[in-house]
Write a protein that holds these residues in place. Sequence first.
Motif, PDB file in Angstrom:
ATOM      1  N   LEU A  19      -8.859  -0.153  -3.726  1.00 50.25           N
ATOM      2  CA  LEU A  19      -8.191   0.971  -4.348  1.00 50.25           C
ATOM      3  C   LEU A  19      -7.969   0.644  -5.819  1.00 50.25           C
ATOM      4  CD1 LEU A  19      -6.829   3.718  -3.756  1.00 50.25           C
ATOM      5  CD2 LEU A  19      -4.692   2.445  -3.523  1.00 50.25           C
ATOM      6  N   CYS A  46       3.741  20.739 -15.411  1.00 51.29           N
ATOM      7  CA  CYS A  46       2.529  21.369 -15.899  1.00 51.29           C
ATOM      8  C   CYS A  46       2.719  22.809 -16.296  1.00 51.29           C
ATOM      9  CB  CYS A  46       1.398  21.240 -14.882  1.00 51.29           C
ATOM     10  SG  CYS A  46       1.668  22.185 -13.405  1.00 51.29           S
ATOM     11  N   TYR A  58       2.537   1.853  -3.177  1.00 50.13           N
ATOM     12  CA  TYR A  58       1.705   2.437  -4.229  1.00 50.13           C
ATOM     13  C   TYR A  58       1.471   3.921  -4.002  1.00 50.13           C
ATOM     14  CZ  TYR A  58       0.838  -2.360  -5.604  1.00 50.13           C
ATOM     15  OH  TYR A  58       0.986  -3.639  -6.012  1.00 50.13           O
ATOM     16  N   TRP A  76      -4.292  29.262 -13.152  1.00 46.36           N
ATOM     17  CA  TRP A  76      -4.887  28.249 -12.280  1.00 46.36           C
ATOM     18  C   TRP A  76      -6.079  28.799 -11.524  1.00 46.36           C
ATOM     19  CZ3 TRP A  76      -3.857  23.156 -12.209  1.00 46.36           C
ATOM     20  CH2 TRP A  76      -2.738  22.754 -12.963  1.00 46.36           C
ATOM     21  N   PHE A 104       3.675  22.550 -19.692  1.00 51.41           N
ATOM     22  CA  PHE A 104       2.576  21.931 -20.427  1.00 51.41           C
ATOM     23  C   PHE A 104       1.552  22.966 -20.883  1.00 51.41           C
ATOM     24  CE2 PHE A 104      -1.637  19.943 -20.417  1.00 51.41           C
ATOM     25  CZ  PHE A 104      -1.421  18.920 -21.316  1.00 51.41           C
ATOM     26  N   LEU A 105       1.297  23.934 -20.007  1.00 51.73           N
ATOM     27  CA  LEU A 105       0.264  24.922 -20.324  1.00 51.73           C
ATOM     28  C   LEU A 105       0.795  26.099 -21.131  1.00 51.73           C
ATOM     29  CD1 LEU A 105      -1.613  24.994 -16.910  1.00 51.73           C
ATOM     30  CD2 LEU A 105      -2.301  23.846 -18.998  1.00 51.73           C
ATOM     31  N   ILE A 138      -5.277  -1.950  -7.423  1.00 50.76           N
ATOM     32  CA  ILE A 138      -4.033  -1.987  -6.648  1.00 50.76           C
ATOM     33  C   ILE A 138      -4.275  -2.775  -5.378  1.00 50.76           C
ATOM     34  CG2 ILE A 138      -2.310  -0.570  -5.474  1.00 50.76           C
ATOM     35  CD1 ILE A 138      -3.237   1.717  -7.409  1.00 50.76           C
ATOM     36  N   LEU A 139      -5.357  -2.433  -4.743  1.00 46.06           N
ATOM     37  CA  LEU A 139      -5.864  -3.174  -3.596  1.00 46.06           C
ATOM     38  C   LEU A 139      -7.326  -3.399  -3.916  1.00 46.06           C
ATOM     39  CD1 LEU A 139      -4.434  -0.946  -0.761  1.00 46.06           C
ATOM     40  CD2 LEU A 139      -3.649  -3.217  -1.393  1.00 46.06           C
ATOM     41  N   PHE A 182      -6.273  18.871 -11.431  1.00 45.75           N
ATOM     42  CA  PHE A 182      -6.184  17.947 -10.302  1.00 45.75           C
ATOM     43  C   PHE A 182      -7.544  17.939  -9.637  1.00 45.75           C
ATOM     44  CE2 PHE A 182      -2.058  19.691 -11.103  1.00 45.75           C
ATOM     45  CZ  PHE A 182      -1.232  18.580 -11.070  1.00 45.75           C
ATOM     46  N   LEU A 227       4.099  15.204 -12.667  1.00 42.29           N
ATOM     47  CA  LEU A 227       3.072  15.908 -13.424  1.00 42.29           C
ATOM     48  C   LEU A 227       3.037  17.390 -13.061  1.00 42.29           C
ATOM     49  CD1 LEU A 227       0.220  13.307 -13.378  1.00 42.29           C
ATOM     50  CD2 LEU A 227       1.268  14.294 -15.401  1.00 42.29           C
ATOM     51  N   VAL A 267      -5.692  13.094 -11.769  1.00 39.87           N
ATOM     52  CA  VAL A 267      -5.036  14.123 -12.575  1.00 39.87           C
ATOM     53  C   VAL A 267      -5.531  13.941 -13.996  1.00 39.87           C
ATOM     54  CG1 VAL A 267      -2.835  15.067 -13.303  1.00 39.87           C
ATOM     55  CG2 VAL A 267      -2.996  13.788 -11.178  1.00 39.87           C
ATOM     56  N   TYR A 302      -6.911  -0.900 -12.879  1.00 41.60           N
ATOM     57  CA  TYR A 302      -6.087  -1.811 -12.112  1.00 41.60           C
ATOM     58  C   TYR A 302      -6.444  -1.716 -10.636  1.00 41.60           C
ATOM     59  CZ  TYR A 302      -1.959  -4.271 -10.439  1.00 41.60           C
ATOM     60  OH  TYR A 302      -1.126  -5.161  -9.852  1.00 41.60           O
ATOM     61  N   MET A 316      -5.007  21.983 -21.211  1.00 44.15           N
ATOM     62  CA  MET A 316      -5.600  22.124 -19.908  1.00 44.15           C
ATOM     63  C   MET A 316      -5.096  21.003 -19.018  1.00 44.15           C
ATOM     64  SD  MET A 316      -9.580  22.545 -19.294  1.00 44.15           S
ATOM     65  CE  MET A 316     -10.182  22.727 -17.661  1.00 44.15           C
ATOM     66  N   MET A 317      -4.893  21.319 -17.750  1.00 42.98           N
ATOM     67  CA  MET A 317      -4.450  20.313 -16.804  1.00 42.98           C
ATOM     68  C   MET A 317      -5.223  20.494 -15.508  1.00 42.98           C
ATOM     69  SD  MET A 317      -0.712  19.827 -15.301  1.00 42.98           S
ATOM     70  CE  MET A 317      -0.150  18.270 -15.871  1.00 42.98           C
ATOM     71  N   MET A 335       0.837  -1.220   0.000  1.00 37.12           N
ATOM     72  CA  MET A 335       0.000   0.000   0.000  1.00 37.12           C
ATOM     73  C   MET A 335       0.855   1.246   0.000  1.00 37.12           C
ATOM     74  SD  MET A 335      -3.158   1.044   0.182  1.00 37.12           S
ATOM     75  CE  MET A 335      -4.000   2.556   0.530  1.00 37.12           C
ATOM     76  N   GLU A 380      -5.354  15.570 -18.081  1.00 29.10           N
ATOM     77  CA  GLU A 380      -4.740  16.504 -19.020  1.00 29.10           C
ATOM     78  C   GLU A 380      -5.564  16.466 -20.284  1.00 29.10           C
ATOM     79  OE1 GLU A 380      -0.006  16.034 -18.331  1.00 29.10           O
ATOM     80  OE2 GLU A 380      -1.104  14.349 -19.179  1.00 29.10           O
ATOM     81  N   GLN A 381      -5.707  17.606 -20.901  1.00 25.11           N
ATOM     82  CA  GLN A 381      -6.456  17.636 -22.139  1.00 25.11           C
ATOM     83  C   GLN A 381      -5.873  18.706 -23.039  1.00 25.11           C
ATOM     84  OE1 GLN A 381     -10.676  17.652 -21.479  1.00 25.11           O
ATOM     85  NE2 GLN A 381     -11.168  17.336 -23.621  1.00 25.11           N
ATOM     86  N   LEU A 386      -7.822   7.628  -9.233  1.00 23.10           N
ATOM     87  CA  LEU A 386      -7.754   6.621  -8.178  1.00 23.10           C
ATOM     88  C   LEU A 386      -9.058   6.638  -7.408  1.00 23.10           C
ATOM     89  CD1 LEU A 386      -4.282   7.118  -6.504  1.00 23.10           C
ATOM     90  CD2 LEU A 386      -5.197   4.938  -7.298  1.00 23.10           C
ATOM     91  N   GLY A 446      -5.866  24.243 -14.646  1.00 25.04           N
ATOM     92  CA  GLY A 446      -4.930  25.151 -15.295  1.00 25.04           C
ATOM     93  C   GLY A 446      -5.209  25.145 -16.780  1.00 25.04           C
ATOM     94  N   LEU A 479       2.467  12.131  -9.363  1.00 25.12           N
ATOM     95  CA  LEU A 479       1.840  13.445  -9.240  1.00 25.12           C
ATOM     96  C   LEU A 479       2.888  14.553  -9.296  1.00 25.12           C
ATOM     97  CD1 LEU A 479      -0.996  13.056  -6.597  1.00 25.12           C
ATOM     98  CD2 LEU A 479      -1.193  13.647  -9.000  1.00 25.12           C
ATOM     99  N   TRP A 533      -7.554  15.695 -27.388  1.00 23.86           N
ATOM    100  CA  TRP A 533      -7.207  14.439 -26.722  1.00 23.86           C
ATOM    101  C   TRP A 533      -7.367  14.641 -25.223  1.00 23.86           C
ATOM    102  CZ3 TRP A 533      -3.387  15.042 -23.158  1.00 23.86           C
ATOM    103  CH2 TRP A 533      -2.556  16.162 -23.309  1.00 23.86           C
ATOM    104  N   TRP A 578     -11.017   4.917  -4.107  1.00 20.72           N
ATOM    105  CA  TRP A 578     -10.886   4.127  -2.886  1.00 20.72           C
ATOM    106  C   TRP A 578     -12.245   4.034  -2.224  1.00 20.72           C
ATOM    107  CZ3 TRP A 578     -11.173   5.709   2.416  1.00 20.72           C
ATOM    108  CH2 TRP A 578     -10.711   4.734   3.348  1.00 20.72           C
TER     109      TRP A 578
END
Lengths: 535, 1176
Positions: B584, A19, A4, B739, A22-23, B580-581, B707, A15, B658, B578, B704-705, A1, B660-661, B640, B729, A12, B634, B642
């Motif tokens: 999760l 970013c 992960y 942002w 990226f922007l 993970i747990l 969170f 990323l 996260v 996937y 664009m990004m 855990m 992104e586009q 994630l 963003g 993160l 795109w 949980w």
Amino acid sequence: MKKYLFLASLALLVLVSGCKKFLDTKPTDFLTTDAYYNSEENLLKVLAGVYQPLSSAPMYGDALWDQIGAGTDEHFRSVASSLTGVWVNNFDFTSIDVNNLWQQCYIGIERANTLIANVNTAPIDETKRQAILGEALFLRGYYYFTLVTYYGGVPLKIEPTSDVNNVTIPRATAKEVYAQIIKDMTEAEAKVYTSKQFNHASRVAKTTVQGILARVYLTMAGNPVQEKTGYAEALKWAKRVRDSGEHSLITAIVGKADGDNTSGYSQLFVNQAQDKYDIRESMWESEQKGNRTDGYVSNGRVGNNIGVRFTGNNFADTGYCYGNLRITERLFRLYGNGDTRRDWNCGKFTYDANAKRTYIAANRIYDRNATKWRRSYETVYPKDKNYTPINFPLLRYSDVLLMLAEADNEANGAPSAEAYAAVNMVRRRAYNLPLNAASSLADIPAGMSQTAFRAMIQDERSRELCFEAMRRTDLVRWGIYVSRMKDIATQFTTGGGSYAYGAIAGNNTTERHLLLPIPSGEISVNPAMVQNPGW
Amino acid sequence: MFINLLFDKIMKKSLCFSRVLNYYLVFMKYGIVINSLVFCLCNLAAAAPIYSQVKINQPVSIHLNKTTLAQALNILSAQTGIKIAYRQQLVEKAKNVHLSSKAEPLSNVLSTLLNPNQLSYQVVDDMIIITKQERSDLLPSSIENLAVQQTEIRGIVTDGDGLPLPGVTVTVKGARTGTITNGQGAYSIMANENAVLVFNSISYVKQELAIQGRREINVRLLSSTSSLDELVVVGYGTVRKADVTGAVAKVNLEDAKKAPVRSLDEFLAGRVAGVQVSSVDGQPGSANNIVIRGNNSITQDNSPLIVIDGFPTENPDLNMINPDDIESIEVLKDASATAIYGARGANGVLMVTTKKGKNGIPQLSFNAFYGTQNTINRFDMMSPYEFIKYQIERNPNAADSTSPAGLYLRDGKTLEDYRNVEAIDWQDQILRNAPFQNYSLSLNGGNDNTRYSVSGSINDQDGVIINSMYKRYQGRMVIDQKVSNKLKVGINTNYSYLQKSGISPSESGGNVATTLLYSVYGSRPVNAQRDAAGIEDELFDPSIDLTTDYRVNPIINQQNLVRNTSSKNLMANAYAEYAILPELVLRITGGVYDTQTEFDAFNNSNTLYGSVRTTWGASYGVNGYVQNRQSSSWVNENILTWSKSIQQKHNFNVVAGVTEQGGKSSAFQFGASNLPNEALGLSGLDEGSLLPVRTIANSSNWRMMSFLARANYNYQSKYYLTASYRADGSSKFPVSNRWAYFPSAAVSWRIINEDFMKVLPVVSDAKFRMSYGKTGNNRVSDYGYLPSYGLPIQNTYVFNNNYQSSIIPLAPGNNNLKWETTEQYDMGLDLGFFKDRLTFTADVYHKKTFDLLLNATLPYSTGYTSAFKNIGSMQNRGLELTVGGNPIQTKDFNWSASFNISFNKNKVLELTEGQQSLTTAIVWDNNWQSLPAYVSQVGQSVGNMYGLVWDGIYQISDFNRNAAGVYTLKNEVTTNGNTRERIQPGDIKYKDLNGDNLVDASDYTVIGRGLPKHTGGFNNTFTYKGFDLNVFLQWSYGNDIQNINRLVFEGNAFNKVYLNQFASYEDRWTPENTDSKNFRTNGFYGGGYSSRTVEDGSYLRLKTLALGYTLPKTVLKRLKIANIRVYASAQNVLTWTNYSGSDPEVSTYNSVLTPGFDFSSYPRARTMVLGANLTF
């Protein structure tokens, strides 16, 4: 855990750090400001942008001699159902013409401001740079001059718009605006090329700046600013043009005589239809070109809204013309016998359905169109229906001579010999007489009082310069706009016959029409603005 | 391992205090092994259902060879996500099992496993408990029951369609015995003959039947109208309907899809409270305007964010989706639901989910319909007699060859001779009955590891105007693959090729006469004596002066004009999920959306824009142009999830991710004029001269990004809390403002789960919701913040007789540009009565949008007209009510109904600095381009109609009459804007509001309401045996329409010669007919728009009427077809309205500022089709 979670937070992190880049996208359709000021070629393109509003429809492409320019003692719009509009002085601050003129001037000013602010970026020859800067300074002054004459004091903005969130600029006084105009134009005068260096009338030459400075001072000296010292200044600048030796009145026609184009005077306007320059007299023109088949749209309505009316489909030769602008009886009657300008300006024929000429009866004065520009002379074929390549004159040497005479009369308390000489030269040309030989037919009587000379000049300007987008502001600066419009209304009512509706403009005219209202496009979003009196 | 142990402990402990009181002793005594730790994400399609539930009927594929029963149960539990509890003792003794099942119901698998071991099972709440078959060890008291004489009752349970229903629990009321129906829906149970049997299954209405001595009892279970267990797709997840905390509505697709329409936006109108859908006009493929809870933005787009299978897009072409492919549509309305989409959520979100493959035998479905469309309404025009009479009134004097008398009354003909002349019906020639057909085929199936769905469709819709149509060719492929117990992957691709042809009839070349229908309504209805050829065969009416009226023969023009759009759309999404747990799950998705559009325009010599006799043709001759637009975007999302339940009380679901586009777009166009060979069409463009004004070349891009995070928590399914946060963003804003952060929170209280609600048995559901959040709008051009320069050819100047292109500043930019923000409060109540046979949902909301991304008017003194600024503020408040019910429910007949109504009140709070009102003109004709048609004032709603108040007609009493018979308007009577001398009796009159006895621009006021007061829908479904009938009504109330057709054709405002008028104008003011509402001939004077043409646009429409018949199973069995439904369906069946135009759902120049303007709109069609749905 934990593993992960650790991996996830690592991902993160990557990323987040990426970013910012990226922007950071870049536009693909336009370049950054600098790239547009990097060569002489580009600077000339920027300069062309500063000139371009002149030829737009709200200015000399149409409105300044049509919607706004009509409704004077020279011509009127002969559309019986046309009861609202600037041309009948029945409009308010939402009028599209009032809005568009203001807007075009400020577009020109903004373009000039941007050029002036960036002119030093390009690595080019200093003389060329100064000439370009000079033209931009002059044009900024010219747009402000247009604004101050039509609207009074306006927001004075000599820096490019950089912050759209801070845009409430209050009005400067008319005097402040004039001061800026004079500053810009005087500075420009020292920088620009001479007309001989150009040999065309598209760009502003030294003598053009001098001539327009004469006009600026003359206007400032009149109503409503009444800065009387302007007369002497106007005289000074007009004389500089005269003394430059670069300009003269043209006296001969080019090509074969056709019975209509009979003098140097008419040849001027034939030239404008044929894209020919003669910088001796036509010192500065608003440029139009082409018939739209080449895809460009750099053409206007000169000859189409003003000219010999013909609305048939077979307009290949005559050109298509709405011909809604007709002359006033007053203008017609100003001309003496033998004055070639009368039948050129007040066309003596119309076309029938087959595009054949029909001559107008002598007593049908109001049937005459304002025909200073005639599409039959265009040389670009096929002729577009609505758009013409005809240039519009912005400064002619005869105007400079008349300004010289007027300024002389006002500055010296009475006309001097120089004033007489200037006026007579203009008149002799009109009568197709030698310019330097006295003529009892053409010359004005000697020994006129200041008042008589002033009145004569006011009429002579109509005879010589009618429809050239100066009459409204001339009448205003002389302080006779309202009274003259009332006189014209009376003339329509008594002798207008089926054109009696032409009286509407005069009947509607009041003191408030000395200035146009501050347009809705400005006042509704600029809380710092104050409306003109009466609006 | 540690977690397992801990979990064990917790579970043991929690079960001690669990609700299953009857079993607690057993649990204590033997101890329990809970096999499953997994609150599994068993739904592949959506990310993660938050709560599992026992679906005893769910398909299971399992292969077991010599496996212990314990292991087998473990596997089953892991696979299904259902907890299976048993006493170890029971299982230890069991034999090893062999089993191979393919998509068999879980109940069957369990029976196969347990029966040989004399074991049985029971479903208790959310788990399965394994028991001994005789059950005596568990429930000693039941032995006594058994002692009573019992008989075996058998029967079959079917669903509403008569299909067998496996997995239904059948119990004896009062007793604790029970069984479950098998795969064929059959059951057998031992019961006392006086007992009552209870039939129960999830998603079906529980039914109780007394045995009354019968041996065989067959039951049909009806699906429950509102199922709280239904899953609802929300942003980045799914949630049980009962657990939704925000304002989220699910579209009843089953009924909506009965409408014979091409795309989902067409059936959405009236279906969901708070969602207003209106189309511009009736043209096939014309844009539908979707607005959720009112307009937030004044100058920017207000359409919702549309999330198609997880791909968020603004303004996708919804025509690319085949409605048959759609599994569900959810509408996210409040900020709690939309804030997870942050900067793009302010206009609401439409979640569109397409069908996935399903476990089970392959299912082939074929849907087809064919039908016809015809116009709802046509205009009554003047007859030849009325037309000529009117023309002579217009122009009584002239007797030349072009005057009305000269044209029509020659050689002794009189007006009376035209009494019975048949009119040329131009409408009849341009309108037609147009076929509409749709075919779609899909194959759906899969097993536990692989599931697939493949479908294709063809939609072919001709327009009711000739030479106009819309076509779609579309295909979709969906594959979901389970790679391992932990990993699932899948792909969903959709490709569509769309074709549209025909000019938009309201498209105007700046002159009224260039619009298509102007010529249709206005052309002369009768040939003149000299029109030997007949005006129907000529492109131009020989009696019309082309310089003053650009009218053309609309039929010839429309037949020759080419306006074709074709587009290729590809949307593809792929995911990997996937675990993970067990709790999760990481889900990674990637998607692309590509659109290529080609637009072709060609004007040959028989068209308005290509004939040498017109202004355009004279300049450009035969001409044409081709435009290509590309846009591709795109997306990548990494989410994630949980989920955890602690002690069955504390339930958590947390999502974080996260995304992104990015996207880019470009457009290129070239055109040529004076083409020498028009027969070549567009292929001949290279032979003409290039038209630089037609040249377009531009491109742009954006990124664009984001969170995002959201937490859902509930305590015992009573108290719910949701909180979300998103950071966005965007490249569309300057670095300093890139942002932005969007929080939201919601609480809800499921009152029904409180003990005190048990005293109110009629109430079956009660929930109270409250939410608050901030969302954004980023609909602004990609580089709106940067100053830009350009060299537009329109601004070319001339130096020394040579063209000199001009570099000019185009836009000033705005270095402070940022997001537009909407703050929204919502309060909602969900109620259910009589076991949810009656449901009720109410929501009130309050939205305030500020920092409006306003394309703000700049003072002209800046040198620019407008710039994007964050200025202004708007408010929307509203109430939404939805009532659902099942008033009649019998064995054969069922009526279910759903009614919704939404009220929205919009108010402009602030405009650009100091601006009190924003007027908007509409350029439908150059003469009207500067006249304000709409106004948006601070303190009022946006987009109101603006102009003069019509005050009837000047009567003779308003005038002084002199000796010569000349009428002069009395001084105390106001003018109508015209000069006093020219006003005559019978002229139009307007109200002088400021009392200066003159009507002018200062007398403009609000004359009509652009937005409706309320809108809604009423959906009814009746079923009787195999028949089903759907009746859907939809309405809009309180909005006005500016009916410009009347301006032109009821009084001839343009004063055009030989322009035919509406028949209604035959009744007009004359000295003998002074009561008429219409002014006299030539009596129009217009200084602006007026209330004369403003009409009430309210309407009630029987939008869809569909009758279907499903063939009985007995017949189907013989045909070896699973299901056949044949139907007749009609759209836009009846409309009740006072609006005099062709259709009240119209807005030809639609924008927030200019709603409800009707001129030359494409007539709306009534569609009637016959169709069939076949499933093999």
